[in-house]
Design a protein around this motif. Structure first.
Motif, PDB file in Angstrom:
ATOM      1  N   PRO A 104      45.695   0.798  61.701  1.00 38.83           N
ATOM      2  CA  PRO A 104      46.611   1.804  62.248  1.00 38.83           C
ATOM      3  C   PRO A 104      47.884   1.234  62.879  1.00 38.83           C
TER       4      PRO A 104
ATOM      5  N   LYS B  72      32.171   1.825  56.389  1.00 42.45           N
ATOM      6  CA  LYS B  72      32.051   2.314  57.760  1.00 42.45           C
ATOM      7  C   LYS B  72      32.416   1.178  58.706  1.00 42.45           C
TER       8      LYS B  72
ATOM      9  N   GLU C 228      39.238   4.676  53.554  1.00 43.87           N
ATOM     10  CA  GLU C 228      39.503   5.881  52.780  1.00 43.87           C
ATOM     11  C   GLU C 228      40.067   5.507  51.417  1.00 43.87           C
TER      12      GLU C 228
ATOM     13  N   ASN D 113      41.990   0.448  56.302  1.00 46.25           N
ATOM     14  CA  ASN D 113      43.323   0.682  56.858  1.00 46.25           C
ATOM     15  C   ASN D 113      43.449   0.240  58.307  1.00 46.25           C
TER      16      ASN D 113
ATOM     17  N   ASP E 258      40.859   1.040  61.405  1.00 48.00           N
ATOM     18  CA  ASP E 258      40.321   2.294  61.931  1.00 48.00           C
ATOM     19  C   ASP E 258      39.753   3.250  60.894  1.00 48.00           C
ATOM     20  N   SER E 259      39.913   2.944  59.608  1.00 47.15           N
ATOM     21  CA  SER E 259      39.362   3.859  58.610  1.00 47.15           C
ATOM     22  C   SER E 259      39.158   3.147  57.287  1.00 47.15           C
TER      23      SER E 259
END
Length: 148
Positions: A112, A70, A105, A110, A102-103
């Motif tokens: 952006p 997170k 996954e 990752n 930003d993520s």
């Protein structure tokens, strides 16, 4: 007559140059009283230090998925749980050009801006970044994760 034409051209060129310099004098600074756009990348390159924790709770251990993580944009930190009960934190500032990741996954952190990807241990999985995300010290006490 040739000297006069040259003087006029120099004067026009000088005025144009002054106009360009005046227009660029505020480059990179938000207008007075206006906030910078939220999507704007940080002004300094990678390596921005995350905000100091002071022991305040950042998250509950249940907030961090196993094999994922997170992002805490305000603190510029990403917390991951690569394996059950193992928590690590890294700077959320990409080492390529300072954008905020930003993520998290499929086991990847990752970015952006240019597509950099980092493993859950902070190492580079795919560029253009070439340096790993700097590790950030955290404390896990009971079910609370906080910045050290």
């Amino acid at each position: 007559m040739d000297a006069s034409r040259r003087a006029v051209m120099m004067g026009v060129g000088g005025v144009g140059l002054m106009a360009v310099l005046a227009a660029c004098s505020g480059y990179g600074q938000p207008n007075a009283g206006a906030a910078a756009p939220a999507s704007q990348a940080p002004s300094s390159p990678a390596g921005d230090a995350p905000a100091a924790g002071g022991g305040a709770g950042l998250a509950k251990t249940s907030d961090i998925p196993e094999g994922g993580g997170k992002i805490f944009a305000d603190q510029k930190v990403v917390v991951v749980q690569p394996a059950a009960g193992q928590f690590r934190a890294f700077s959320a500032t990409c080492t390529h050009q300072g954008c905020t990741v930003d993520s998290v996954e499929s086991g990847m952190i990752n970015c952006p801006c240019h597509g950099s990807m980092f493993n859950l241990d902070g190492t580079v999985m795919g560029g253009p970044a070439t340096k790993p995300l700097p590790e950030v010290q955290i404390k896990v006490e009971g079910d609370t994760i906080s910045l050290a």
